[in-house]
Design a protein around this motif. Structure first.
Motif, PDB file in Angstrom:
ATOM      1  N   ASN A   2       0.741  -1.756  -0.181  1.00  0.00           N
ATOM      2  CA  ASN A   2      -0.062  -0.171   0.090  1.00  0.00           C
ATOM      3  C   ASN A   2       0.930   1.315  -0.270  1.00  0.00           C
ATOM      4  OD1 ASN A   2      -2.122  -1.646  -0.136  1.00  0.00           O
ATOM      5  ND2 ASN A   2      -2.408  -1.182   1.942  1.00  0.00           N
ATOM      6  N   LYS A   3       2.387   0.875   0.800  1.00  0.00           N
ATOM      7  CA  LYS A   3       2.628   2.331   1.158  1.00  0.00           C
ATOM      8  C   LYS A   3       3.310   2.319  -1.040  1.00  0.00           C
ATOM      9  CE  LYS A   3       1.634   3.877   5.174  1.00  0.00           C
ATOM     10  NZ  LYS A   3       1.259   4.722   5.370  1.00  0.00           N
ATOM     11  N   LYS A   4       4.019   1.598  -1.481  1.00  0.00           N
ATOM     12  CA  LYS A   4       4.506   1.607  -1.997  1.00  0.00           C
ATOM     13  C   LYS A   4       3.808   2.311  -3.620  1.00  0.00           C
ATOM     14  CE  LYS A   4       7.925  -2.190  -2.060  1.00  0.00           C
ATOM     15  NZ  LYS A   4       8.103  -3.592  -2.324  1.00  0.00           N
ATOM     16  N   VAL A   5       2.473   1.841  -3.377  1.00  0.00           N
ATOM     17  CA  VAL A   5       1.089   1.900  -4.332  1.00  0.00           C
ATOM     18  C   VAL A   5       1.209   3.592  -4.224  1.00  0.00           C
ATOM     19  CG1 VAL A   5      -0.795   1.969  -5.296  1.00  0.00           C
ATOM     20  CG2 VAL A   5       0.258   0.030  -4.989  1.00  0.00           C
ATOM     21  N   LEU A   6       0.982   4.508  -2.372  1.00  0.00           N
ATOM     22  CA  LEU A   6       0.598   5.400  -2.247  1.00  0.00           C
ATOM     23  C   LEU A   6       1.597   6.040  -3.135  1.00  0.00           C
ATOM     24  CD1 LEU A   6      -0.971   7.923  -0.960  1.00  0.00           C
ATOM     25  CD2 LEU A   6      -0.289   7.388   1.316  1.00  0.00           C
ATOM     26  N   GLY A   7       3.398   5.765  -2.750  1.00  0.00           N
ATOM     27  CA  GLY A   7       3.952   6.144  -3.312  1.00  0.00           C
ATOM     28  C   GLY A   7       4.281   6.613  -4.849  1.00  0.00           C
ATOM     29  N   ILE A   8       3.876   5.774  -5.296  1.00  0.00           N
ATOM     30  CA  ILE A   8       4.384   5.536  -7.335  1.00  0.00           C
ATOM     31  C   ILE A   8       2.975   6.685  -7.014  1.00  0.00           C
ATOM     32  CG2 ILE A   8       3.343   4.507  -9.179  1.00  0.00           C
ATOM     33  CD1 ILE A   8       5.285   2.062  -7.476  1.00  0.00           C
ATOM     34  N   SER A   9       1.849   6.591  -6.909  1.00  0.00           N
ATOM     35  CA  SER A   9       0.362   7.531  -7.028  1.00  0.00           C
ATOM     36  C   SER A   9       0.674   8.859  -6.629  1.00  0.00           C
ATOM     37  CB  SER A   9      -0.766   6.777  -6.428  1.00  0.00           C
ATOM     38  OG  SER A   9      -1.087   5.776  -6.304  1.00  0.00           O
ATOM     39  N   LEU A  10       1.610   9.173  -5.954  1.00  0.00           N
ATOM     40  CA  LEU A  10       2.110  10.747  -5.226  1.00  0.00           C
ATOM     41  C   LEU A  10       3.364  10.971  -6.611  1.00  0.00           C
ATOM     42  CD1 LEU A  10       1.893  12.646  -3.463  1.00  0.00           C
ATOM     43  CD2 LEU A  10       3.674  12.008  -2.946  1.00  0.00           C
ATOM     44  N   ILE A  11       4.330  10.241  -7.449  1.00  0.00           N
ATOM     45  CA  ILE A  11       4.737  11.310  -8.364  1.00  0.00           C
ATOM     46  C   ILE A  11       4.129  10.392  -9.645  1.00  0.00           C
ATOM     47  CG2 ILE A  11       6.792  10.144  -9.226  1.00  0.00           C
ATOM     48  CD1 ILE A  11       7.743   8.097  -6.357  1.00  0.00           C
ATOM     49  N   VAL A  12       2.998   9.884  -9.973  1.00  0.00           N
ATOM     50  CA  VAL A  12       2.819  10.566 -10.623  1.00  0.00           C
ATOM     51  C   VAL A  12       1.066  11.317 -11.190  1.00  0.00           C
ATOM     52  CG1 VAL A  12       0.649   9.266 -12.889  1.00  0.00           C
ATOM     53  CG2 VAL A  12       2.937   7.729 -11.144  1.00  0.00           C
ATOM     54  N   ALA A  13       0.877  11.482  -9.768  1.00  0.00           N
ATOM     55  CA  ALA A  13       0.381  13.199  -9.714  1.00  0.00           C
ATOM     56  C   ALA A  13       1.238  14.406  -9.578  1.00  0.00           C
ATOM     57  CB  ALA A  13      -0.412  12.793  -8.688  1.00  0.00           C
ATOM     58  N   LEU A  14       2.505  14.597  -9.386  1.00  0.00           N
ATOM     59  CA  LEU A  14       3.508  15.551  -9.426  1.00  0.00           C
ATOM     60  C   LEU A  14       3.891  15.990 -11.294  1.00  0.00           C
ATOM     61  CD1 LEU A  14       5.367  14.931  -6.269  1.00  0.00           C
ATOM     62  CD2 LEU A  14       4.024  17.146  -7.029  1.00  0.00           C
ATOM     63  N   ILE A  15       4.241  14.262 -11.777  1.00  0.00           N
ATOM     64  CA  ILE A  15       4.577  14.838 -13.000  1.00  0.00           C
ATOM     65  C   ILE A  15       3.412  14.848 -14.116  1.00  0.00           C
ATOM     66  CG2 ILE A  15       5.544  13.262 -14.920  1.00  0.00           C
ATOM     67  CD1 ILE A  15       6.777  11.484 -12.506  1.00  0.00           C
ATOM     68  N   LEU A  16       1.955  14.596 -13.590  1.00  0.00           N
ATOM     69  CA  LEU A  16       0.827  14.191 -14.500  1.00  0.00           C
ATOM     70  C   LEU A  16       0.998  16.824 -14.048  1.00  0.00           C
ATOM     71  CD1 LEU A  16      -1.468  11.702 -14.396  1.00  0.00           C
ATOM     72  CD2 LEU A  16      -0.347  12.466 -15.791  1.00  0.00           C
ATOM     73  N   ILE A  17       0.829  16.996 -13.095  1.00  0.00           N
ATOM     74  CA  ILE A  17       0.530  18.405 -12.814  1.00  0.00           C
ATOM     75  C   ILE A  17       1.129  19.418 -13.279  1.00  0.00           C
ATOM     76  CG2 ILE A  17       0.547  19.805 -11.180  1.00  0.00           C
ATOM     77  CD1 ILE A  17      -0.529  18.057  -8.992  1.00  0.00           C
ATOM     78  N   TRP A  18       2.451  18.600 -13.491  1.00  0.00           N
ATOM     79  CA  TRP A  18       3.944  19.345 -13.948  1.00  0.00           C
ATOM     80  C   TRP A  18       4.114  19.593 -15.727  1.00  0.00           C
ATOM     81  CZ3 TRP A  18       7.973  17.787 -17.706  1.00  0.00           C
ATOM     82  CH2 TRP A  18       8.575  18.561 -18.171  1.00  0.00           C
ATOM     83  N   MET A  19       4.023  18.358 -15.925  1.00  0.00           N
ATOM     84  CA  MET A  19       3.423  17.907 -17.575  1.00  0.00           C
ATOM     85  C   MET A  19       1.456  19.212 -18.167  1.00  0.00           C
ATOM     86  SD  MET A  19       3.859  14.164 -18.216  1.00  0.00           S
ATOM     87  CE  MET A  19       3.249  14.174 -19.891  1.00  0.00           C
TER      88      MET A  19
END
Length: 225
Positions: free
Chosen positions: A190-207
């Motif tokens: 769950n922690k890994k999924v949460l961390g990956i989701s956060l990174i993906v969200a930040l990348i999407l916001i940056w894009m």
């Protein structure tokens, strides 16, 4: 009617035994019974579940047979009486040698005799032996019943789990360990999924921001200091 398990023992040391094929393992049960037998000569029946443990103890030797409770006492004690007579002819040649016999020291010589005798009594027990056993039982019937009742009244009825308790305890421990391991694995997942989701969200916001403000966010003044 069925005799299930028979043995000859010196004290608590089993010298030979035989059990019907396909039956569950009663070794722990019979060992517990042997530990209950007093050192003096005696005849007695112990009760456990739907089984009866009949024994004759004489001269330090114990002859024991386990049977279904439907068999009664006459046939098992007739079997034990003949087993006792045959053991005298098939045991070691001297008493000193007999005393030195190791566990299962008579298995090779007396095991087949025991097997053949059990088969005979399970199929066609000798009538004369049954009559002799009935006569002997009539003489000790009162003592046998009294002894059994005394054991039961003291709350010493034999309770043998035959490894069931140990097996269940081991299974419960393994289950608890497995459950803890699964919980830890799920927590980290769950922690890994949460961390990956956060990174993906930040990348999407940056894009998304880069579309309007440029890769360095300079056009919107976000990249200026």
């Amino acid at each position: 009617m069925s005799l299930i398990h028979a043995l000859v023992a010196k004290g608590q040391t089993i010298l030979a035994e035989h059990q019907q094929a396909g039956k569950r393992d009663f070794s722990q049960a019979t060992q517990t019974i042997l530990s209950k037998i007093p050192p003096n000569d005696s005849k007695l029946t112990y009760v456990w579940e739907q089984y009866l443990f009949h024994y004759v103890s004489e001269g330090g030797y114990t002859y024991l047979v386990m049977a279904d409770d439907s068999v009664g006492r006459k046939m098992p004690f007739a079997f034990l009486s003949e087993l006792q007579r045959k053991a005298c002819f098939n045991s070691a040649p001297s008493s000193s040698t007999q005393d030195d016999l190791p566990a299962y020291g008579l298995q090779g010589s007396f095991g087949p005799v025991m097997s053949s005798l059990m088969h005979t009594y399970n199929t066609a027990p000798p009538v004369d032996e049954l009559a002799r056993a009935q006569s002997e039982l009539n003489q000790v019937k009162d003592i046998m019943v009294q002894n059994v009742e005394q054991i039961l009244s003291r709350g010493e009825r034999i309770e043998l789990l035959v490894d069931k308790t140990d097996a269940m305890a081991g299974q419960a421990t393994a289950f608890r360990r497995g459950a803890r391991s699964v919980r830890r694995q799920m927590w980290w997942k769950n922690k890994k999924v949460l961390g990956i989701s956060l990174i993906v969200a930040l990348i999407l916001i940056w894009m998304l921001a880069a579309e309007f403000c440029g890769a360095g966010l300079n056009k919107c003044g976000l990249g200026q200091t």
